[in-house]
Each structure stands twice: as C-alpha cells, then as structure tokens.
Write an enzyme that holds these catalytic residues in place. Structure first.
Site, PDB file in Angstrom:
ATOM      1  N   GLY A  57      65.835  36.941 -23.758  1.00  0.00           N
ATOM      2  CA  GLY A  57      65.239  35.605 -23.728  1.00  0.00           C
ATOM      3  C   GLY A  57      64.647  35.192 -22.392  1.00  0.00           C
ATOM      4  O   GLY A  57      64.545  33.998 -22.108  1.00  0.00           O
ATOM      5  N   LEU A  76      56.891  39.938 -39.292  1.00  0.00           N
ATOM      6  CA  LEU A  76      56.862  38.786 -40.200  1.00  0.00           C
ATOM      7  C   LEU A  76      55.922  39.068 -41.374  1.00  0.00           C
ATOM      8  O   LEU A  76      54.904  39.754 -41.216  1.00  0.00           O
ATOM      9  CB  LEU A  76      56.401  37.547 -39.434  1.00  0.00           C
ATOM     10  CG  LEU A  76      57.375  37.113 -38.327  1.00  0.00           C
ATOM     11  CD1 LEU A  76      56.699  36.188 -37.318  1.00  0.00           C
ATOM     12  CD2 LEU A  76      58.608  36.449 -38.928  1.00  0.00           C
ATOM     13  N   HIS A  83      53.072  40.141 -25.930  1.00  0.00           N
ATOM     14  CA  HIS A  83      53.236  41.579 -26.152  1.00  0.00           C
ATOM     15  C   HIS A  83      53.087  42.310 -24.815  1.00  0.00           C
ATOM     16  O   HIS A  83      52.174  42.002 -24.042  1.00  0.00           O
ATOM     17  CB  HIS A  83      52.187  42.076 -27.156  1.00  0.00           C
ATOM     18  CG  HIS A  83      52.324  43.530 -27.451  1.00  0.00           C
ATOM     19  ND1 HIS A  83      53.285  44.023 -28.307  1.00  0.00           N
ATOM     20  CD2 HIS A  83      51.649  44.603 -26.978  1.00  0.00           C
ATOM     21  CE1 HIS A  83      53.189  45.338 -28.360  1.00  0.00           C
ATOM     22  NE2 HIS A  83      52.202  45.715 -27.566  1.00  0.00           N
TER      23      HIS A  83
HETATM   24  C1  GAR Z   1      59.203  41.196 -23.471  1.00  0.00           C
HETATM   25  O1  GAR Z   1      58.739  42.202 -22.616  1.00  0.00           O
HETATM   26  C2  GAR Z   1      58.207  40.934 -24.593  1.00  0.00           C
HETATM   27  O2  GAR Z   1      56.882  41.065 -24.183  1.00  0.00           O
HETATM   28  C3  GAR Z   1      58.580  42.037 -25.558  1.00  0.00           C
HETATM   29  O3  GAR Z   1      59.971  42.081 -25.535  1.00  0.00           O
HETATM   30  C4  GAR Z   1      60.442  41.663 -24.257  1.00  0.00           C
HETATM   31  C5  GAR Z   1      61.423  40.551 -24.469  1.00  0.00           C
HETATM   32  O4  GAR Z   1      62.030  40.187 -23.263  1.00  0.00           O
HETATM   33  N1  GAR Z   1      58.079  41.742 -26.863  1.00  0.00           N
HETATM   34  C6  GAR Z   1      57.707  42.681 -27.712  1.00  0.00           C
HETATM   35  O5  GAR Z   1      57.777  43.867 -27.494  1.00  0.00           O
HETATM   36  C7  GAR Z   1      57.177  42.154 -29.040  1.00  0.00           C
HETATM   37  N2  GAR Z   1      56.601  43.201 -29.792  1.00  0.00           N
HETATM   38  P1  GAR Z   1      62.732  38.769 -23.131  1.00  0.00           P
HETATM   39  O6  GAR Z   1      63.727  38.661 -24.288  1.00  0.00           O
HETATM   40  O7  GAR Z   1      63.444  38.840 -21.820  1.00  0.00           O
HETATM   41  O8  GAR Z   1      61.679  37.711 -23.187  1.00  0.00           O
END
Ligand code: GAR
Length: 212
Positions: free
Chosen positions: A12, A89, A105
């Site tokens: 998060g 989704l 992303h």
């Molecule tokens: C982030 O790097 C986000 O860009 C990626 O997951 C991580 C979450 O980190 N999202 C994806 O890969 C979506 N396909 P966080 O929980 O610390 O924000």
C-alpha cells in the site's frame, strides 16, 4: 467527483502517497481483496474506513466483482484508484466505472504489461523504464494514459534496485494524476485523456527526473 476509494492487495505505498497528498475530496474507503494486506492497518490508523472483500470467498470473478462494487457503492466513492490491486477485473465492472477507474502500472506502457515488469525490462535491455498512470479499460494494462515517469536503467541494476527507482516516481505521479481528475482538469473523452484548458504541460504528461 469528490469521494474516492483506493483498492489495494498488499503493502500500500501508493495508497499512502495518495492519502498523504491531501487530495481534494475524501478518501471514502481503502478496500483490499486480501485480509492480510499491510496497507489496511496504515489506513485504519489514520481514520480512513477500511473494508476487505476476500476474493477467496467467491466462486467466480463475476461474484467477487459484484461484491466489490457493492462495497464501493456503500462507501459513497465515485472514483476508484487501483494501487497495487492485483486482481483482474471483469468487463462489466470496468464498464460500470468507465472514466472513474484509474490504475498505476510499473512500466512505460504499452511496454511490459502484466507481471514482473522490472525483470522483463532488464531482460529486454531497454535503457529507459518507468511507470504509467492510466484509465482502466477491459484490456489489461491498455487504457488511456494520464501521466508517465521515466527512469534510467543503470548498469548492474537488479530488479529490486530498478523497482525502487520506479516506485519513487510512482509516489509522485499517482497523486499528480489523481489531483488532476479530482479537480476536474483531467478526464476521459472518447477514449482519450483530455486535460482542461491549455495543452497539457509536458511536465504533467511525462516526468523525466534527470532533467530536474
Ligand atoms: C506498485 O509498484 C504498483 O505499480 C504495482 O504493484 C506495486 C504495489 O506497491 N502494480 C501492479 O503491478 C499492477 N499491475 P504498493 O502496494 O506499495 O503500492
């Protein structure tokens, strides 16, 4: 649009960046599909309402998405920020929230959709990598782009080092994009992102840290 929900699956840190940015409007809920997501405790400590819709309790993606939509409606949120939300989704869910569903992303889309983007970037030999904030459409990681940030791929980079460099930029551009939408300066029109007023400042569309 003034109430927003943030959907997470884990750490998060992007959720924290959004909440710490003191965006206009109210964070109506942080919702996780995993009960053990670390970000839930962080949000609860700050008085943000939290909810869990555990995907393991549903027999189909459709049933899960219906419950997720119900939780979002109950929170009063009109806008949804996916922040490390690791569930695909369904099309009806995405259509329901057209122009109100945003994702971050960890690559410069359309390069490297899907998972393991930093490993893929290193494997491919690109010199520039980054992150993208985009509106969500039914095709995974393909929606209209709001903001991107570019970082260099350095000699000797590990996937973890590259991920950390990209993540620092994610924490800057996600609040920037969210603010634009919440203030009504950025919206989806006929499948493209439109910024109000004059042409989008280059710094809003693409962030290149090395030039700053
Ligand atoms: C982030 O790097 C986000 O860009 C990626 O997951 C991580 C979450 O980190 N999202 C994806 O890969 C979506 N396909 P966080 O929980 O610390 O924000």
């Amino acid at each position: 649009m003034s109430n927003y929900a943030i959907l997470i699956s884990g750490r998060g840190s992007n959720m924290q960046a959004l909440i710490d940015a003191r965006l206009p409007g109210r964070c109506a809920a942080v919702i996780s599909n995993r009960p053990d997501a670390a970000g839930l405790a962080w949000a609860a400590q700050r008085g943000v309402p939290t909810a869990v819709v555990d995907h393991k309790g549903f027999a189909s993606r459709e049933a899960f998405d219906t419950a997720l939509a119900r939780a979002i409606e109950q929170s009063g949120a009109e806008l949804i920020f996916l922040a490390g939300f690791m569930r695909v989704l369904t099309e009806p869910f995405v259509q329901r929230y057209t122009g109100r569903l945003v994702n971050i992303h960890p690559s410069l889309l359309p390069a490297f959709p899907g998972l393991h983007t930093h490993e893929a970037a290193l494997q491919s030999g690109v010199r520039v990598h980054g992150c993208t904030v985009h509106f969500v459409t039914p095709t995974l990681d393909c929606g209209p782009i709001i903001v991107q940030a570019a970082v260099p791929v350095l000699p000797g980079d590990s996937a973890a080092a590259l991920a950390a460099r990209v993540l620092a930029q994610e924490h800057i551009i996600y609040p920037q994009a969210a603010r634009g939408i919440l203030e009504g300066r950025c919206r989806l029109k006929a499948g493209r992102v439109v910024w109000a007023g004059d042409a989008t400042p280059a710094t809003l569309a693409l962030r290149v840290p090395a030039r700053e």
